[in-house]
Scaffold this motif. Structure first.
Motif, PDB file in Angstrom:
ATOM      1  N   ALA A  96      38.117  26.633-143.050  1.00 46.58           N
ATOM      2  CA  ALA A  96      38.831  26.010-144.179  1.00 46.58           C
ATOM      3  C   ALA A  96      37.905  25.136-145.014  1.00 46.58           C
ATOM      4  O   ALA A  96      38.179  24.899-146.195  1.00 46.58           O
ATOM      5  N   ALA A  97      36.808  24.662-144.439  1.00 47.18           N
ATOM      6  CA  ALA A  97      35.865  23.813-145.169  1.00 47.18           C
ATOM      7  C   ALA A  97      34.955  24.614-146.108  1.00 47.18           C
ATOM      8  O   ALA A  97      34.264  24.022-146.941  1.00 47.18           O
ATOM      9  N   LEU A  98      34.968  25.940-145.984  1.00 45.70           N
ATOM     10  CA  LEU A  98      34.186  26.768-146.910  1.00 45.70           C
ATOM     11  C   LEU A  98      34.802  26.670-148.308  1.00 45.70           C
ATOM     12  O   LEU A  98      35.990  26.359-148.442  1.00 45.70           O
ATOM     13  N   PRO A  99      34.028  26.956-149.341  1.00 51.86           N
ATOM     14  CA  PRO A  99      34.587  26.908-150.699  1.00 51.86           C
ATOM     15  C   PRO A  99      35.839  27.780-150.818  1.00 51.86           C
ATOM     16  O   PRO A  99      35.929  28.851-150.190  1.00 51.86           O
ATOM     17  N   GLU A 100      36.770  27.325-151.616  1.00 53.17           N
ATOM     18  CA  GLU A 100      38.044  28.016-151.787  1.00 53.17           C
ATOM     19  C   GLU A 100      37.829  29.483-152.159  1.00 53.17           C
ATOM     20  O   GLU A 100      37.014  29.804-153.014  1.00 53.17           O
ATOM     21  N   GLY A 101      38.548  30.358-151.489  1.00 55.75           N
ATOM     22  CA  GLY A 101      38.481  31.791-151.762  1.00 55.75           C
ATOM     23  C   GLY A 101      37.424  32.536-150.957  1.00 55.75           C
ATOM     24  O   GLY A 101      37.430  33.768-150.934  1.00 55.75           O
ATOM     25  N   THR A 102      36.527  31.815-150.296  1.00 50.16           N
ATOM     26  CA  THR A 102      35.434  32.466-149.551  1.00 50.16           C
ATOM     27  C   THR A 102      35.964  33.332-148.419  1.00 50.16           C
ATOM     28  O   THR A 102      35.566  34.501-148.283  1.00 50.16           O
ATOM     29  N   VAL A 103      36.852  32.783-147.601  1.00 47.85           N
ATOM     30  CA  VAL A 103      37.372  33.540-146.456  1.00 47.85           C
ATOM     31  C   VAL A 103      38.128  34.770-146.943  1.00 47.85           C
ATOM     32  O   VAL A 103      37.904  35.878-146.436  1.00 47.85           O
ATOM     33  N   ASP A 104      39.004  34.604-147.931  1.00 47.16           N
ATOM     34  CA  ASP A 104      39.759  35.750-148.452  1.00 47.16           C
ATOM     35  C   ASP A 104      38.832  36.840-148.964  1.00 47.16           C
ATOM     36  O   ASP A 104      39.054  38.022-148.716  1.00 47.16           O
ATOM     37  N   ALA A 105      37.766  36.441-149.656  1.00 50.08           N
ATOM     38  CA  ALA A 105      36.810  37.421-150.184  1.00 50.08           C
ATOM     39  C   ALA A 105      36.092  38.147-149.049  1.00 50.08           C
ATOM     40  O   ALA A 105      35.920  39.372-149.093  1.00 50.08           O
ATOM     41  N   LEU A 106      35.672  37.394-148.034  1.00 49.38           N
ATOM     42  CA  LEU A 106      34.951  38.006-146.917  1.00 49.38           C
ATOM     43  C   LEU A 106      35.815  38.992-146.126  1.00 49.38           C
ATOM     44  O   LEU A 106      35.296  39.942-145.545  1.00 49.38           O
ATOM     45  N   LEU A 107      37.115  38.770-146.112  1.00 51.10           N
ATOM     46  CA  LEU A 107      38.014  39.646-145.354  1.00 51.10           C
ATOM     47  C   LEU A 107      38.328  40.949-146.079  1.00 51.10           C
ATOM     48  O   LEU A 107      38.957  41.841-145.499  1.00 51.10           O
ATOM     49  N   GLN A 108      37.886  41.088-147.320  1.00 49.45           N
ATOM     50  CA  GLN A 108      38.110  42.316-148.080  1.00 49.45           C
ATOM     51  C   GLN A 108      37.213  43.435-147.547  1.00 49.45           C
ATOM     52  O   GLN A 108      36.058  43.193-147.191  1.00 49.45           O
ATOM     53  N   PRO A 109      37.728  44.656-147.471  1.00 51.14           N
ATOM     54  CA  PRO A 109      36.937  45.776-146.926  1.00 51.14           C
ATOM     55  C   PRO A 109      35.582  45.965-147.609  1.00 51.14           C
ATOM     56  O   PRO A 109      34.604  46.319-146.944  1.00 51.14           O
TER      57      PRO A 109
END
Length: 186
Positions: A96-109
């Protein structure tokens, strides 16, 4: 005067509710990690009875994002296998401490390769307990080294602090960390 007193009381009550919520969230995380430690470090369990690294992560509330990332990167089978690994596992708070949107982007195929690179940077081949660690570089499964520093304040891996060590699994060990490790730029 009565309105001011009622407003002050409402603000005070709201502050108590917010502080109570923060305390409950902090307590829940601590309890979750405490449960993780007691469930996985029991001396009576043999390695055959312990869960795998992936199973421990998926059964703990503190690793929901890590579990989703492992699934998206198709690394669950590897961490459920018989090969021994050491995983420096970031908590959900670390992600959660990563910049906003980073996790969602990384989870994309389409970003799977980058996600695999980041996750394997958290893995060291073999079972390395905290007592086996020493200052210096250790090779990650990703290929680039991790810097281990042992000091008065505990153990750190690169910039991350180990907040719980030696969560034993049937196929290795987990050391819980407070930050996501990012491989250095090439």
């Amino acid at each position: 005067m009565r309105i001011l007193h009622a407003t002050t009381r409402t603000i005070g009550l709201a502050s108590v509710v917010i502080m109570g919520s923060l305390l409950m969230a902090t307590t829940a995380t601590a309890e979750s990690l405490s449960t993780l430690e007691s469930e996985s470090s029991s001396e009576v369990k043999s390695s055959e009875q312990r869960a795998t690294i992936a199973a421990i992560a998926s059964s703990n509330e503190s690793f929901e994002i890590l579990t989703a990332a492992l699934e998206a990167a198709e690394l669950v089978d590897l961490l459920n296998g018989s090969d021994a690994f050491t995983v420096f596992a970031p908590t959900d708070a670390a992600f959660a401490a990563l910049p906003e949107g980073t996790v969602d982007a990384l989870l994309q195929p389409e970003n799977r390769d980058q996600l695999v690179q980041i996750l394997t940077y958290h893995v060291v081949p073999g079972k390395v307990m905290s007592t086996d660690l020493s200052n210096g570089a250790v090779a990650s499964a990703e290929g680039r080294p991790l810097e281990v520093m042992i000091g008065e304040n505990g153990v750190s891996i690169n910039q991350a602090t180990v907040i719980q060590a030696n969560v034993e699994a049937s196929n290795g060990v987990i050391h819980v960390i407070d930050q996501v490790l990012l491989p250095p730029e090439e």
